[in-house]
Design a protein around this motif. Structure first.
Motif, short mmCIF file in Angstrom:
data_model
loop_
_atom_site.label_atom_id
_atom_site.label_comp_id
_atom_site.label_asym_id
_atom_site.label_seq_id
_atom_site.Cartn_x
_atom_site.Cartn_y
_atom_site.Cartn_z
N PRO A 287 52.60 -62.57 15.58
CA PRO A 287 51.64 -61.50 15.88
C PRO A 287 52.24 -60.46 16.81
N ASP A 288 52.02 -59.21 16.47
CA ASP A 288 52.50 -58.10 17.30
C ASP A 288 51.31 -57.59 18.11
N MET A 289 51.20 -58.07 19.35
CA MET A 289 50.08 -57.71 20.21
C MET A 289 50.44 -56.56 21.16
N GLY A 290 51.64 -55.98 20.97
CA GLY A 290 52.06 -54.90 21.84
C GLY A 290 51.23 -53.65 21.65
N ARG A 291 51.27 -52.80 22.65
CA ARG A 291 50.51 -51.55 22.61
C ARG A 291 51.04 -50.65 21.49
N PHE A 292 50.11 -50.05 20.75
CA PHE A 292 50.47 -49.12 19.69
C PHE A 292 49.61 -47.88 19.85
N ASP A 293 50.26 -46.74 20.00
CA ASP A 293 49.53 -45.50 20.26
C ASP A 293 49.77 -44.50 19.13
N HIS A 294 48.68 -43.92 18.68
CA HIS A 294 48.73 -42.86 17.67
C HIS A 294 47.39 -42.14 17.70
N PRO A 295 47.37 -40.82 17.59
CA PRO A 295 46.10 -40.08 17.70
C PRO A 295 45.10 -40.35 16.59
N TYR A 296 45.54 -40.94 15.46
CA TYR A 296 44.63 -41.18 14.34
C TYR A 296 44.00 -42.57 14.37
N ILE A 297 44.50 -43.44 15.22
CA ILE A 297 44.04 -44.83 15.23
C ILE A 297 42.54 -44.94 15.45
N SER A 298 42.01 -44.16 16.38
CA SER A 298 40.61 -44.34 16.80
C SER A 298 39.60 -44.03 15.72
N PHE A 299 39.94 -43.17 14.73
CA PHE A 299 38.95 -42.89 13.70
C PHE A 299 39.25 -43.57 12.36
N LEU A 300 40.36 -44.29 12.27
CA LEU A 300 40.67 -45.02 11.05
C LEU A 300 40.43 -46.52 11.18
N PHE A 301 40.40 -47.02 12.42
CA PHE A 301 40.30 -48.46 12.64
C PHE A 301 39.30 -48.78 13.74
N ILE A 311 41.86 -53.33 12.27
CA ILE A 311 40.78 -53.56 11.30
C ILE A 311 40.32 -52.21 10.75
N PRO A 312 40.53 -51.93 9.45
CA PRO A 312 40.16 -50.63 8.89
C PRO A 312 38.65 -50.43 8.87
N ILE A 313 38.22 -49.19 9.09
CA ILE A 313 36.79 -48.91 8.96
C ILE A 313 36.38 -49.06 7.50
N LYS A 314 35.10 -49.23 7.30
CA LYS A 314 34.58 -49.48 5.96
C LYS A 314 34.95 -48.38 4.98
N GLN A 315 34.85 -47.12 5.41
CA GLN A 315 35.13 -45.99 4.52
C GLN A 315 36.59 -45.97 4.08
N LEU A 316 37.50 -46.38 4.96
CA LEU A 316 38.91 -46.42 4.58
C LEU A 316 39.17 -47.52 3.55
N ARG A 317 38.53 -48.67 3.73
CA ARG A 317 38.69 -49.74 2.74
C ARG A 317 38.14 -49.31 1.39
N GLU A 318 37.01 -48.61 1.41
CA GLU A 318 36.41 -48.15 0.15
C GLU A 318 37.29 -47.11 -0.53
N LYS A 319 37.94 -46.28 0.26
CA LYS A 319 38.82 -45.25 -0.30
C LYS A 319 39.92 -45.87 -1.15
N TYR A 320 40.47 -47.00 -0.69
CA TYR A 320 41.56 -47.65 -1.41
C TYR A 320 41.12 -48.91 -2.13
#
Length: 340
Positions: A287-301, A311-320
């Motif tokens: 498991p990679d529990m290290g910090r991961f920073d990206h400006p898109y993370i907060s609205f995709l997961f 954990i992907p948001i529901k809308q992202l899972r539905e998209k794919y």
């Protein structure tokens, strides 16, 4: 300019652009400004995103396709292997735009509901109309990527072949051999095109992915950490992009899954989104529990699970059309987050 939400404003055009920047500049300039500027807060970033997306959709949604092939050069500290590539060769502005459009779609839906809650029905209707335009374009793009359009194309060509064969028989019966020869050529071309379209549709339907949405991965050549945020059964980029990325030199070529990945900003804050073939990615065993920073993370997961994946948001899972997957926490006081 209407303040429809507590975080960021959006302009609703009726006969042209009237944003805060004055005269109608290219939306590309604002997009590049967002990439280069040191934005101090998530609110500021959302505001600039809205301005970029507003210009993008201020005329009509098909304008998306006119801007999907431009490319912004970026440096990269890691140099590639024997192929002479660096990580910027897999940089994808079209994948980046795809994510931003997805964000714009989500935000419009939120604004519609917010306006309805405030009984601002005229504003809600304007937003709903714009959301419909965006959703129509997104569906069109998804169908093209997933092979649905290829399947329909193959069916249409098969029907055309049947009709042409009937015309061919009539031409032969009437001894119009010049027309018969022309029809034979048309039938031959259509059959070849139909076969190619059927093969593409079949490849999309039978695609098998080695990685999941939200999974943390590493690049085999450049070594950076990344998170999967999108996937295509085969390479969906332009021919010029594939030439720059030297896709033809890959052992599996372009007919393998390609992934949209968010690159950790600590590696390079300018890369943002890369489009990477499956053979160039690997997932750590531990498991990679290290910090991961990206400006898109907060609205995709929603957040991370017990394995360190997002954990992907529901809308992202539905998209794919992907199932939900997460490793739950053992502790009762660290419950994984659910659908919102």
């Amino acid at each position: 300019m209407e303040m429809l939400h507590g975080l960021s404003p959006i302009t609703l055009p009726s006969s042209g652009y009237s944003g805060v920047y004055g005269s109608p500049p290219s939306w590309r300039k604002h997009y590049q400004l967002m990439q280069k500027a040191q934005i101090s807060s998530a609110t500021d970033r959302r505001y600039i995103w809205h301005q970029c997306m507003q210009i993008l959709f201020s005329t009509s949604c098909p304008s998306i396709s006119r801007h999907r092939n431009f490319r912004v050069e970026a440096g990269w500290p890691f140099k590639g292997g024997s192929q002479g590539l660096d990580a910027s060769s897999e940089r994808s502005e079209s994948a980046n735009e795809d994510i931003l459009i997805f964000f714009f779609q989500l935000d419009l839906a939120t604004r519609v509901q917010y306006s309805l809650n405030l009984e601002q029905y005229d504003i809600a209707q304007q937003l709903r109309n714009k959301l419909t335009e965006v959703e129509t374009e997104v569906i069109r793009q998804q169908e093209a990527k997933r092979g649905t359009s290829s399947k329909s194309e193959a069916q249409d060509k098969a029907i055309s072949v049947i009709r042409l064969r009937a015309d061919l028989q009539n031409a032969i019966d009437s001894e119009n051999y010049a027309l018969a020869a022309k029809l034979r050529d048309q039938i031959s071309n259509l059959e070849a095109e139909s076969l190619a379209a059927s093969a593409k549709a079949l490849a999309h339907e039978n695609a098998q992915y080695s990685f999941r949405l939200g999974q943390k991965v590493r690049h085999k050549i450049f070594g950076y950490r990344a998170v999967i945020c999108g996937m295509d059964p085969v390479c969906s980029e332009s021919g010029s992009w594939m030439e720059i990325a030297q896709v033809e030199k890959l052992s599996r070529g372009s007919n393998q899954p390609f992934y949209q990945v968010l690159v950790d900003v600590h590696a390079d804050p300018n890369l943002l989104v890369a489009y990477v073939p499956e053979e160039n990615l690997w997932a750590p065993d531990q498991p990679d529990m290290g910090r991961f920073d990206h400006p898109y993370i907060s609205f995709l997961f929603y957040g991370m699970d017990a394995a360190g994946d997002f954990i992907p948001i529901k809308q992202l899972r539905e998209k794919y059309n992907r199932p939900r997957h997460e490793v739950p926490f053992d502790s009762e006081d660290e419950e994984p987050q659910g659908d919102a």
